[in-house]
Motif scaffolding. Sequence first.
Motif, PDB file in Angstrom:
ATOM      1  N   GLY A   1       0.833  -1.197   0.000  1.00  0.00           N
ATOM      2  CA  GLY A   1       0.000   0.000   0.000  1.00  0.00           C
ATOM      3  C   GLY A   1       0.864   1.242   0.000  1.00  0.00           C
ATOM      4  O   GLY A   1       1.948   1.259   0.611  1.00  0.00           O
TER       5      GLY A   1
ATOM      6  N   LEU B   1      -2.889   0.299  -4.207  1.00  0.00           N
ATOM      7  CA  LEU B   1      -2.736  -1.010  -3.582  1.00  0.00           C
ATOM      8  C   LEU B   1      -2.302  -1.977  -4.666  1.00  0.00           C
ATOM      9  O   LEU B   1      -3.074  -2.277  -5.601  1.00  0.00           O
TER      10      LEU B   1
ATOM     11  N   VAL C   1      -2.659   4.282   2.409  1.00  0.00           N
ATOM     12  CA  VAL C   1      -3.074   2.951   2.874  1.00  0.00           C
ATOM     13  C   VAL C   1      -2.328   2.681   4.170  1.00  0.00           C
ATOM     14  O   VAL C   1      -1.095   2.623   4.181  1.00  0.00           O
TER      15      VAL C   1
ATOM     16  N   ILE D   1      -2.771  -3.548   5.757  1.00  0.00           N
ATOM     17  CA  ILE D   1      -3.186  -4.586   4.815  1.00  0.00           C
ATOM     18  C   ILE D   1      -3.180  -5.914   5.546  1.00  0.00           C
ATOM     19  O   ILE D   1      -2.297  -6.188   6.379  1.00  0.00           O
TER      20      ILE D   1
ATOM     21  N   SER E   1      -7.927  -3.963   3.402  1.00  0.00           N
ATOM     22  CA  SER E   1      -7.073  -2.776   3.440  1.00  0.00           C
ATOM     23  C   SER E   1      -7.765  -1.684   4.243  1.00  0.00           C
ATOM     24  O   SER E   1      -8.994  -1.559   4.230  1.00  0.00           O
TER      25      SER E   1
END
Length: 913
Positions: free
Chosen positions: A456, A462, A487, A490, A501
């Motif tokens: 991420g 992603l 992000v 994950i 995510s």
Amino acid sequence: MRGSVLFQPNRALGYVSNHVPANPLPGVRFIEKRNENVITTCVGKSFHVYGANSFRLIRVGGLHTEDISCMAADGFLTYVASGNVIYGWRSSTQLRKTYRGHGKRVHLLLPFGKHLLSVDETSLLKIWFVGTEDVYLEIPFNNEQFQITALMHPASYKNKILLGSSQGGMQLWNIKNAKLVHTFGGFDSKVMVLTQAPAIDVVAVGLQNGKIVMMNLKFEETIMELTQDWGPVTGITFRTDGHPIMASASTNGQVTFWNLEEQVIVSTLLAHDDSITSLQCFPNEPLLLTTSPDNSMKLWIFDLPDNGARLLRIREGHGAPPTYIRYHGSSGRNILSAGEDSSLRIFSTISETMNKSLGKASYNRKASKKHRKGEDPFRMPPINFFTSETTRDKEWDSIAAAHAGLVQITTWSFDKCKMGDLKLVPEVFQNKNRTDFGVTASALCLSHCGNFVTIGYSSGHLERFNIQSGIHRASYGKPPAHEGVAVSGISSDNLNQFLVSGGAEGKLKWWNFKQNVNKPVYCLKLDEPVSLFSTHRESAMIAVALENFTVLIVDSDSRAVVRKFIGHKGPITDACFSPDSRWLLTASRDCTVKVWDIPSAYLVDQFRMPQICTSLSMSPTGDYLATTYVDNNGIYLWANRSLFSHVSLRAIKPDTEAPLMDLPATICDENAATLTEENEMEVDELEEAMEAINLNYESPAQLSRELITMSSMAASRWQNLLNLDIIKKRNRPRQAPQKPKSAPFFLPTVSGLDFQFDLNATHDQSAEDASKILKLNQVEQLTNFGKLLKDAATSRDKEFTKPIEFLKKLGPTMVDFEIRNLSPLDGGSGSISVMGAFMRMIVALLESNQGFELGQSWLGVFLKSHGRTIVENEELRTVLDEVEQAQAKGWNLLEDRLLYGIGVVSSLRNFNA
């Protein structure tokens, strides 16, 4: 609450050396009992003792109240200065001497025969009697005129010491009568080092401006003057194995080798990344030892064609504080650690000799090897976080790491202990297509199968790569998965079906792992932005830390928030689950570590540290918690109390102040307390008491009558009694034994394993024994053992101790002979009453719970030899019932203990599995 309920300090890993010089004066010490040289290094408030043959940690010194400022040693004690107090340690663990009297911190120590010299920051020189701890002499100096920075004892100069000062002057003192012998002409720089040269009267003086002066003290002449261009001289040593080589160290980690005959530089060596604090050549060996504040200790050997030095052994830890740690594998023996020095290391919880380094991150590893370590332009920034799996350890890279401020993801091989060749960058962020150069990698997740790594980015992208080939496999979301925000976490399941995510916009998104990756399957809206993830794949639970200091537990299968924990007063730095997913452990910038019970949703434990905990990880076996802290180079282990004692947990209010605890020391002992005046007095009193007590302690024959106690006899004395016939047949000689030609005389002997004469048989007979009238006891042809049995059976207290001890002294063959002769049948010399006495002796032996295996073997031989006689005689059958009851009682007790032990071992194996 005084401390943590669940965890207790265990020990610290990764400490090797610091700025305090190692190898205390007078140099490398050779221990005859170990047949090797020993090296002593300082690690803060304690010290380590290593063996030079393998750099194995031998012992860990005691824990002091303050950081150690200097060390020294003689043939008996190791002297350690902590603050203004000096401690004398024997074998590194026994406190023998304490020297008090300095008003300021002691920074120089020198053992001098039966005396100890110490200098504090006010330049007060004290001379102590080592044995009595009394002050023999004090010599004060004025820091403005002569601030002592170095001292040494010139060889062959009786009662003389040489002092160097920060003003550049040197003085020679006679410490016996406290007289100044001579004042030498000053230098134009601070005296840093004073070292005795192999030649008498010659001393090497190292100065702060980089000059090295070889001076003859007797005539005050400068023999030669050398200059190193790498800064102040921090160490000087001489080879004593036949080569005229002098080595000098500097503050940039450089070692220079000088040929004293030609007064030229022979070679240079970049030994460390930081200043060299210890430089020692081994006596009469081509070995050189160096230590540095970069937390490393190295041994070099002079065996190159140009007589240069190469690295022989190394022991090192992180040169800068670790930033992220995780246990690797299911055994709980290895901890992966990334540090601010851009390195990735493996620390073993079993032995420090198993520690390994995976190297330092580099853009070009081949080019990095050609550059100086301190000036490597190809070194990458430190690793912020990483992810690892063990499934494909042996086949390809199994670790992926993200670096501070970089978009590249590096791969590492745990099996080969090196950095991989791949640098994973999606096409959109490669230089030819890149438009936003501020994008960095912000989250990582390696699949359970070890094939795919999902990355991420701070832009919301992603991406998934194959970690074996580095090929890009998928991009999640069109537009990007979390467009415009980073992000933050994950997570993937064990079967690679879904990917979860979390982004800074406060959303959790579920994605199909392989197909239909353009749109999320499900989206969960949260109240606050997500800061980090921690996953427990077996239970499908995800710990989600939010930016409002709240921690959520999300069930990945039901896609719902199942728990919410509020209590931290600062940002969450890390979180981890216990192996059984019952506890969630969180660390925060408020310097606390909290333990949450997930089933009850209560806070059950918490503790606070002086520093911020940057990362934490719990062992897969649940026995240790590993933590790292700001400005600390070590990894600290905390033992889980619930595994070895009963711990009663209760709910704690989240707003309750957490108790302050000290960090674990390098000593693996919960009772390793700091040295105070009170426990020093306790140590002295204990030593005096131990000297007054007779230490020849013997273990009792039996600890408790409720336990089965085996005898201390060898198994060969009882194990083969039932197989003597087979053994005799197998060992039968091929030829018949021959009678000796002549036997001059015979003396009666006692039967048994040890050859000894029967002295009782040589005594003069009394008048009564000399009578020719036969008596009843003379008609009975009983052996000595039979007579002891008969006497014990007819005695008032029925004590069978004598026959038991008599039988213990016999060998297997004689035991078999004595037992077979108890029956009057088949030519035996015994009687029915003696056989009954033997059976009652067995009953007494079994009921005492002592010598259990002896009683069983003797009873087996007795039943094998006299089974028919016992069956035919009613008296013996009655006694046989008593034997059966005693044997059943003892066996039931033994069986209960065995089954309990087997059950505990089986439970532990199942738990570890």
